[in-house]
Design an enzyme around this catalytic site. Structure first.
Site, PDB file in Angstrom:
ATOM      1  N   CYS A 146     -10.418  -0.097  -5.318  1.00  0.00           N
ATOM      2  CA  CYS A 146      -9.624   1.349  -5.511  1.00  0.00           C
ATOM      3  C   CYS A 146     -10.047   1.198  -6.810  1.00  0.00           C
ATOM      4  O   CYS A 146      -9.574   1.942  -7.303  1.00  0.00           O
ATOM      5  CB  CYS A 146      -8.191   0.944  -5.891  1.00  0.00           C
ATOM      6  SG  CYS A 146      -7.751  -0.968  -7.445  1.00  0.00           S
ATOM      7  N   GLN A 159       0.902  -1.357   0.124  1.00  0.00           N
ATOM      8  CA  GLN A 159      -0.191  -0.345   0.167  1.00  0.00           C
ATOM      9  C   GLN A 159       1.463   1.067  -0.068  1.00  0.00           C
ATOM     10  O   GLN A 159       1.960   0.951   0.738  1.00  0.00           O
ATOM     11  CB  GLN A 159      -0.800   0.697   0.960  1.00  0.00           C
ATOM     12  CG  GLN A 159      -2.262  -0.852   1.147  1.00  0.00           C
ATOM     13  CD  GLN A 159      -3.109  -0.327   0.261  1.00  0.00           C
ATOM     14  OE1 GLN A 159      -3.340   0.442  -0.627  1.00  0.00           O
ATOM     15  NE2 GLN A 159      -3.816  -1.873  -0.002  1.00  0.00           N
TER      16      GLN A 159
END
Length: 441
Positions: free
Chosen positions: A395, A269
């Site tokens: 996302c 991430q």
């Protein structure tokens, strides 16, 4: 009849999901970069497609009260950020509206509960990035940075506000360093990765470094407190500049007392601050209990898998990348969770209901796919393998909306709740989390 000419001034009446201002003239739609609702702007068109026109703002004649001075001097030129002219609360509100509109328009779905958006640091948040590198003969200089907006040219930049200050302040010195190398024109990119303690810069090199090059890089990294690694071919060729350097890098999840060993080029991430909040919210949605079975699809290194296992749940992570699966199993062992967490290689874009059923039965699923979403996996849900609950981390709102439509209209789930997290401030990127539960009605 002559088509009226486009005037070079307009009042912005809306924003698109990318944060561009929208103006209308004679049934023609104009998308104007760096413009906010209510502003009168002077612009220049650079592209048109039928009745759609795309333009750059040249002057903000009447600025919006929500306009803010960009934090970066290269905003407007660099293509890395698109929303620094918004104040941060307006950015978040815009992303929230874009998320909700996408769910409604693309998926014809809407959650029973909309969660408050989550935000965090708005600068120096990005701990993973890929910089382009190019030696410009005319300037006798190596450029390091991101592409210019709407261009393939590389921005001539010497700082970046969204990466850690330590690395931002090194852009200019590294340009000088790379210009002095013998292979200055054979380094196309740098992959940056950090665990907030170590800062690694993987140089993609197309020719071998000379002994003098190695000495120059060695002196620089020792003085600046960073690490140069090299990549000559595929990811398997990535290694530290010097054999004496530490070969493994670890990031820690202090809340769950977990350590994750990873490679600088592995997927991790980008924003560790929001990632910590995201993990906490996933655990809240899943509510893992001892001995129950949970599947984690698109699990990566086990970012969510190992925290789930720390609750005593039996969790299986599925990932298509063999190297990630291997690393995840090693991490499970190092964290003494190998009896509760295991990882398997499965191509989730090619599975069918029989393949998913063969994996066994889990009461809960976590799905965290790439931008393409998880439609193939969603379509593979059947009465034989159906979980009671699905937590979906996305996302890409459009593919979440598409998949949510299938879950609610074909697979018997209710869309219980959803919300966004500002994983990438100053960009149009929207990270979200959604919860689907078996519809008992």
């Amino acid at each position: 009849m002559t088509t009226p000419l486009i005037k070079d001034e307009a009042i912005i009446t809306a924003l698109d999901h990318e944060g561009r201002g929208i103006a209308y003239q004679d049934e023609r739609t104009i998308f104007i970069d760096n413009a906010l609702i209510g502003e009168k702007v002077r612009f220049k068109i650079f592209k048109k497609k039928k009745k759609l026109f795309f333009a750059k703002s040249l002057e903000i004649i009447n600025p919006s009260p929500k306009r803010e001075e960009p934090i970066c001097e290269f905003f407007g030129m660099c293509g890395g950020c698109s929303m620094q002219h918004f104040d941060i609360s307006s950015q978040l509100a815009h992303k929230q509206r874009a998320f909700e509109q996408t769910l409604q328009h693309v998926g014809k779905v809407f959650p029973d509960q909309v969660l408050s958006p989550v935000s965090g640091p708005t600068s120096e948040y990005r701990h993973k990035a890929r910089f382009r590198v190019k030696y410009v003969e005319k300037k006798q200089k190596v450029l390091i940075g991101f592409n210019e907006k709407l261009s393939h040219f590389l921005t001539d930049m010497d700082s970046c506000k969204v990466i850690p200050l330590k690395i931002s302040s090194l852009l200019s010195p590294m340009q000088a360093l790379f210009t002095s190398l013998s292979i200055r024109d054979q380094i196309p990119q740098i992959e940056y990765a950090s665990n907030q303690e170590r800062h690694i810069l993987v140089l993609r090199i197309l020719e071998a470094l000379s002994e003098n090059d190695i000495n120059l890089l060695k002196d620089f990294q020792e003085k600046k407190g960073i690490e140069f690694w090299t990549q000559t071919k595929g990811y398997e060729s990535v290694k530290p500049l010097l054999s004496s350097m530490q070969k493994s890098i670890v990031y820690k999840n202090k809340e769950f007392n977990l350590s994750f060993e990873f490679k600088p080029t592995s997927f991790t991430q980008i924003n560790p601050f929001i990632n910590a909040v995201l993990i906490r919210r996933v655990m809240n949605f899943l509510n893992p209990k001892p001995t129950e079975v949970i599947f984690d699809f698109f699990c990566g290194l086990g970012n969510f898998t190992l925290p789930i296992a720390s609750y005593g749940s039996n969790v299986v992570g599925f990932e298509s990348d063999e190297a990630l699966v291997e690393s995840a199993n090693i991490n499970a062992e190092k964290n003494k969770l190998q009896k509760l967490a295991e990882f398997k290689r499965v191509d989730l874009f090619k599975v069918d209901d029989q393949a998913i059923t063969s994996l066994g039965r889990a009461s809960k699923w976590l799905i965290d796919p790439p931008r393409d979403g998880a439609l193939n996996l969603i379509n593979s849900i059947s009465e034989e393998n159906k979980p009671n609950l699905i937590c979906y981390v996305s996302c890409n709102p459009a593919t979440l909306a598409r998949d949510a439509h299938v879950l609610t209209n074909e697979k018997g789930y209710k869309f219980a709740k959803a919300g966004i997290l500002n994983m990438f401030p100053h960009t149009s990127h929207v990270e979200s989390i959604a919860l689907f539960e078996i519809n008992e009605q």
